[in-house]
Design a protein around this motif. Structure first.
Motif, PDB file in Angstrom:
ATOM      1  N   THR A 148       2.697  17.842 -14.344  1.00 46.38           N
ATOM      2  CA  THR A 148       4.252  18.712 -14.495  1.00 46.38           C
ATOM      3  C   THR A 148       4.399  18.850 -15.998  1.00 46.38           C
ATOM      4  N   GLU A 149       3.958  17.493 -16.894  1.00 40.70           N
ATOM      5  CA  GLU A 149       4.193  16.647 -17.964  1.00 40.70           C
ATOM      6  C   GLU A 149       3.076  18.176 -19.021  1.00 40.70           C
ATOM      7  N   PHE A 150       2.464  17.643 -18.171  1.00 37.72           N
ATOM      8  CA  PHE A 150       1.143  18.181 -19.648  1.00 37.72           C
ATOM      9  C   PHE A 150      -0.015  18.865 -18.926  1.00 37.72           C
ATOM     10  N   GLY A 151       0.131  19.216 -17.722  1.00 38.19           N
ATOM     11  CA  GLY A 151      -0.567  20.469 -16.748  1.00 38.19           C
ATOM     12  C   GLY A 151      -1.792  20.270 -16.498  1.00 38.19           C
ATOM     13  N   HIS A 152      -2.364  19.319 -16.362  1.00 33.61           N
ATOM     14  CA  HIS A 152      -3.281  18.142 -15.800  1.00 33.61           C
ATOM     15  C   HIS A 152      -2.706  17.474 -14.325  1.00 33.61           C
ATOM     16  N   PRO A 200       0.737  -1.525  -0.171  1.00 36.93           N
ATOM     17  CA  PRO A 200       0.057   0.162   0.125  1.00 36.93           C
ATOM     18  C   PRO A 200       0.855   1.216   0.009  1.00 36.93           C
ATOM     19  N   GLU A 201       2.032   1.336   0.760  1.00 40.44           N
ATOM     20  CA  GLU A 201       2.898   2.311   0.652  1.00 40.44           C
ATOM     21  C   GLU A 201       3.088   3.039  -0.663  1.00 40.44           C
ATOM     22  N   GLU A 202       3.881   1.462  -1.139  1.00 42.27           N
ATOM     23  CA  GLU A 202       4.719   1.592  -2.723  1.00 42.27           C
ATOM     24  C   GLU A 202       3.585   2.254  -3.974  1.00 42.27           C
ATOM     25  N   LEU A 203       1.996   1.834  -3.667  1.00 40.90           N
ATOM     26  CA  LEU A 203       1.402   2.300  -4.243  1.00 40.90           C
ATOM     27  C   LEU A 203       1.162   3.851  -3.864  1.00 40.90           C
ATOM     28  N   LYS A 204       0.591   4.088  -2.945  1.00 46.78           N
ATOM     29  CA  LYS A 204       0.398   5.434  -2.730  1.00 46.78           C
ATOM     30  C   LYS A 204       1.415   6.262  -3.055  1.00 46.78           C
ATOM     31  N   GLU A 205       2.688   6.009  -3.163  1.00 51.74           N
ATOM     32  CA  GLU A 205       4.497   7.278  -3.551  1.00 51.74           C
ATOM     33  C   GLU A 205       4.383   6.922  -5.074  1.00 51.74           C
ATOM     34  N   ARG A 206       3.955   5.903  -5.402  1.00 48.31           N
ATOM     35  CA  ARG A 206       3.496   5.620  -7.507  1.00 48.31           C
ATOM     36  C   ARG A 206       2.421   6.832  -7.665  1.00 48.31           C
ATOM     37  N   ALA A 207       1.510   6.479  -7.062  1.00 45.88           N
ATOM     38  CA  ALA A 207      -0.046   7.423  -7.791  1.00 45.88           C
ATOM     39  C   ALA A 207       0.657   8.822  -6.814  1.00 45.88           C
ATOM     40  N   GLU A 208       1.354   9.120  -6.328  1.00 47.14           N
ATOM     41  CA  GLU A 208       1.893  10.483  -6.143  1.00 47.14           C
ATOM     42  C   GLU A 208       3.037  11.309  -6.930  1.00 47.14           C
ATOM     43  N   ARG A 209       3.600   9.714  -7.581  1.00 51.90           N
ATOM     44  CA  ARG A 209       4.871  10.462  -8.640  1.00 51.90           C
ATOM     45  C   ARG A 209       3.644  10.683  -9.787  1.00 51.90           C
ATOM     46  N   THR A 210       3.188   9.644 -10.208  1.00 53.00           N
ATOM     47  CA  THR A 210       2.034   9.120 -11.766  1.00 53.00           C
ATOM     48  C   THR A 210       1.180  11.288 -11.557  1.00 53.00           C
TER      49      THR A 210
END
Length: 94
Positions: free
Chosen positions: A56-60, A40-50
């Motif tokens: 950053t990349e698409f302004g969304h 669950p912690e890794e999923l949360k980190e991945r979601a935040e990075r996404t």
């Protein structure tokens, strides 16, 4: 250090069949599962990075409501896929 994991015989037999079909052992199969499954912690980190990447990349900016909607759509797609496999007689899939 080795340890024992207790599962019912049906689960054990299924794991053995999957391992055999993949040309590996149950030990290796379970080790691969443990290494490839996110906590669950890794999923949360991945979601935040996404989220940060999309902003950053698409302004969304993905808000919590949109994130929940996307999760619901993914769950529905996974359920439909499992149902299709069962209907095709692929077997008892998780």
């Amino acid at each position: 250090m080795d340890t024992t994991i207790k599962v019912d015989s049906r689960t054990r037999d299924r794991l053995a069949a999957v391992a055999q079909a993949q040309g590996t052992t149950m030990r290796s199969l379970l080790a691969e599962f443990a290494e490839s499954t996110l906590t669950p912690e890794e999923l949360k980190e991945r979601a935040e990075r996404t989220r940060a990447f999309l902003e950053t990349e698409f302004g969304h900016r993905v808000d919590d409501a949109e994130s929940g909607h996307l999760r619901a759509r993914m769950r529905a797609a996974q359920t439909a896929h499992r149902d299709a496999l069962r209907a095709a007689g692929i077997g008892d899939v998780a």
